[in-house]
Design a protein around this motif. Structure first.
Motif, short mmCIF file in Angstrom:
data_model
loop_
_atom_site.label_atom_id
_atom_site.label_comp_id
_atom_site.label_asym_id
_atom_site.label_seq_id
_atom_site.Cartn_x
_atom_site.Cartn_y
_atom_site.Cartn_z
N ASP A 225 0.82 -1.21 0.00
CA ASP A 225 0.00 0.00 0.00
C ASP A 225 0.85 1.27 0.00
OD1 ASP A 225 -2.43 1.35 -0.08
OD2 ASP A 225 -2.54 1.53 2.11
N GLY A 226 2.02 1.20 -0.60
CA GLY A 226 2.86 2.38 -0.73
C GLY A 226 3.68 2.71 0.50
N ASN A 227 3.65 1.86 1.51
CA ASN A 227 4.42 2.14 2.72
C ASN A 227 5.90 1.85 2.50
OD1 ASN A 227 2.28 2.83 4.68
ND2 ASN A 227 1.59 0.72 4.29
N ALA B 83 5.45 6.47 5.80
CA ALA B 83 6.82 6.12 6.15
C ALA B 83 6.86 5.64 7.59
CB ALA B 83 7.74 7.32 5.97
N GLY B 84 7.56 4.54 7.81
CA GLY B 84 7.60 3.98 9.16
C GLY B 84 8.56 4.69 10.08
N MET B 85 9.69 5.19 9.54
CA MET B 85 10.74 5.76 10.37
C MET B 85 11.39 6.94 9.66
SD MET B 85 12.50 2.14 11.58
CE MET B 85 12.34 1.38 9.95
N ILE B 86 11.89 7.89 10.46
CA ILE B 86 12.55 9.06 9.91
C ILE B 86 13.34 9.75 11.01
CG2 ILE B 86 10.69 10.71 10.41
CD1 ILE B 86 11.18 11.96 7.65
N ILE B 87 14.35 10.50 10.62
CA ILE B 87 15.03 11.40 11.56
C ILE B 87 14.26 12.71 11.57
CG2 ILE B 87 17.10 12.76 11.99
CD1 ILE B 87 18.71 10.48 10.74
N GLY B 88 13.88 13.17 12.76
CA GLY B 88 13.13 14.41 12.86
C GLY B 88 13.61 15.26 14.01
#
Length: 423
Positions: free
Chosen positions: A194-196, A273-278
Motif C-alpha cells: 500500500d505504498g508504505n 513512512a515507518g521511520m525518519i530522523i526528525g
C-alpha cells in the motif's frame, strides 16, 4: 538552521568570495554615532541587527518587541532587518564585502568571518555570566582558534521518529536500538504494501549533510578528528554503504538521492513512512495535523551503544566597527538577549531548543522535549568552527546522494579531497 524546513546553507567567506547556499541580506549598516568636538567618532548609539526569518508569525514580532525593550532599558537604538533564509546568505555577504556589515548578524556560520578578523570575541562583548551559562558543546563549536565568536541564538537536535500504527500493523513491539533491528523493521513495514516504506531517507541537496551526520555519529564516525578531515574513514564508508543497502533493498522511498528533508517529512506526515530522523518542529507539525500517531526515541546505533544526536545551532555574531565605537551597544544587546525572559521566550515561540543550561532547566517541564534535552548537552555538530566547512558542506549536499547509485567509498574519497584542498 532555516526554520523548520531546513538547516540552511551557510554564509560565505567575508572578503574572500566563498558564498554557499542559504540566506540573504539588505542595506547598509545604518549606524549613527555621537561625534567628539575634534570630529572623531564616539560611542555608537544605534546598531543594526540583520536576522533570519524563522517564521512569518513570530520572528519579526519578537525582534520588534526586543528592540523596544532594548531602547527602554539601555538607551541604545536597535534597527532590525528580517530577511528570509532563501536570501540571507547572499545579501549578508554582499553587505560585508561592501564594508556595510550589520553590527549583529544572525546566520548559521561564523568561522570565515572570525578568520578574517571581523568579529568580536566573547572576551570583548559577552558577559562572563552569559558565557558560563551557554552549553559547553555550543561554546566548543562556536570557538575559532581558541576564541569564542559564534554565540548561539537557538538550537535543534535530531531524534528517531516512528509511526506507531505502522509498527503495530507490522508486528514490531519496540523501536530499534541497532541498525540491524532498523533494517528488519524497515522490511516488515515495506512488506505491508500500500505504498508504505520502511525508512524515509533524504540525501538530496537540501540537507544531506544533516541526515548523514546523524548516521555517521551513531557509527563512531566524524567529519574531522584532531584537526584532520575524516570524511572517508572506514566508519563513514560503512555508514554510507549501509544507507545504499537500504535503498537497494527498496526499504526507502524512490530516489533518496533527490529527496530533500521537507519531502521526507511530508512522506512521514502522510502516514506512509515507518521511520525518519526528525526534530521538535516536525513533532509540532504532526501534533497540529493530528493525522499520524507517532513516538520519538533515541536514534539506533550500529552496535547498540549509547545513542548520539546531531545538533544544529545558528549564531548571533558581532562585527567590529572603526574604533570599536559599537562595542558598548553590542555588549548591551547580548546582556539583554541572554536574559531568561528574552532568549527562552524567543526559542519557545519558534519551537526550537535552548542553548543554555538555565534554558534546559526551564524546558524540562515539557515531556515531549525530554528525548532532545537529555542528549542536547552532548550533541555533536558539523565542523562549523572550520572556515572550509562552507565549501565542504556544499560539496556534500551536491554529491553525497550519488552514492545511492554509485560507489560509496569513491564518493567519500572525492569529498575528502575537496575538504583537504579547501583547508
Amino acid at each position: 538552521m532555516r526554520s523548520m524546513k531546513t538547516s540552511g546553507a551557510i554564509a560565505g567567506m567575508a572578503l574572500a568570495a566563498i558564498v554557499l547556499a542559504a540566506c540573504g541580506g539588505g542595506t547598509g549598516a545604518g549606524n549613527t554615532a555621537d561625534k567628539t568636538e575634534g570630529g572623531g567618532a564616539a560611542e555608537t548609539k544605534t546598531i543594526k541587527l540583520v536576522a533570519a526569518e524563522y517564521s512569518k508569525d513570530n520572528t519579526k514580532a519578537f525582534w520588534d518587541a526586543f528592540a523596544k525593550t532594548y531602547k527602554e532599558k539601555t538607551g541604545y537604538t536597535l534597527e532590525v532587518q528580517i530577511i528570509s533564509w532563501d536570501n540571507l546568505d547572499q545579501q549578508s555577504s554582499t553587505m560585508i564585502q561592501n564594508n556595510q556589515a550589520p553590527d549583529i548578524l544572525n546566520l548559521n556560520a561564523y568561522a570565515s568571518y572570525a578568520k578574517d578578523g571581523l568579529l568580536y570575541s566573547s572576551d570583548e562583548v559577552l558577559p562572563e555570566s552569559v558565557k558560563s551559562d551557554i552549553l559547553p558543546t555550543f561554546v566548543k563549536y562556536g570557538t575559532y582558534e581558541g576564541k569564542f565568536y559564534g554565540f548561539p541564538d537557538l538550537s535543534s537536535a535530531r531524534a528517531f521518529f516512528y509511526n506507531t500504527d505502522l509498527f503495530k500493523q507490522a508486528g514490531i513491539a519496540n523501536p530499534p536500538k541497532t541498525w540491524a533491528e532498523l533494517e528488519e523493521s524497515a522490511k516488515k513495514i515495506t512488506a505491508l504494501g500500500d505504498g508504505n516504506v520502511g525508512y524515509a531517507l533524504p540525501l538530496g541537496p537540501e540537507e544531506s549533510q544533516g541526515e548523514f551526520s546523524m548516521w555517521l555519529f551513531n557509527n563512531g564516525g566524524t567529519w574531522k578528528d584532531q584537526g584532520k578531515w575524516t570524511i572517508n574513514s572506514p566508519q563513514n564508508v560503512e555508514t554510507l554503504t549501509f544507507l545504499k543497502k537500504l535503498a537497494d533493498q527498496k526499504l526507502t522511498q524512490n530516489n533518496p538521492a533527490r529527496t530533500n528533508r521537507a519531502d521526507a517529512f511530508d512522506l512521514f506526515k502522510s502516514g506512509k513512512a515507518g521511520m525518519i530522523i526528525g526534530f521538535s518542529p516536525l513533532a509540532a507539525a504532526l501534533d497540529e495535523d493530528g493525522k499520524v500517531k507517532y513516538a520519538v526515541a533515541p536514534f539506533p546505533t550500529n552496535d547498540g551503544s549509547e545513542s548520539k544526536t546531531f545538533g544544529v545551532t545558528d549564531y548571533l555574531m558581532a562585527f567590529k566597527k572603526p574604533g570599536n565605537s559599537n562595542q558598548a551597544a553590542v555588549k548591551a544587546f547580548y546582556e539583554l538577549y541572554y536574559q531568561k525572559d528574552q532568549i527562552n521566550t524567543w526559542i519557545k515561540s519558534e519551537g526550537f531548543l535552548p542553548v543554555t543550561q538555565s534554558g534546559i532547566e526551564e524546558f524540562r517541564g515539557d515531556e515531549k522535549l525530554k528525548v532532545y534535552l537529555d542528549t542536547l548537552p552532548n550533541a555533536q555538530l558539523t565542523p562549523t568552527d572550520d572556515p572550509a566547512w562552507d565549501r565542504v558542506k556544499l560539496a556534500v549536499q551536491q554529491n553525497l546522494g550519488s552514492a545511492m547509485t554509485g560507489d560509496p567509498k569513491a564518493v567519500l574519497d572525492q569529498l575528502q579531497q575537496t575538504a583537504e584542498s579547501a583547508s
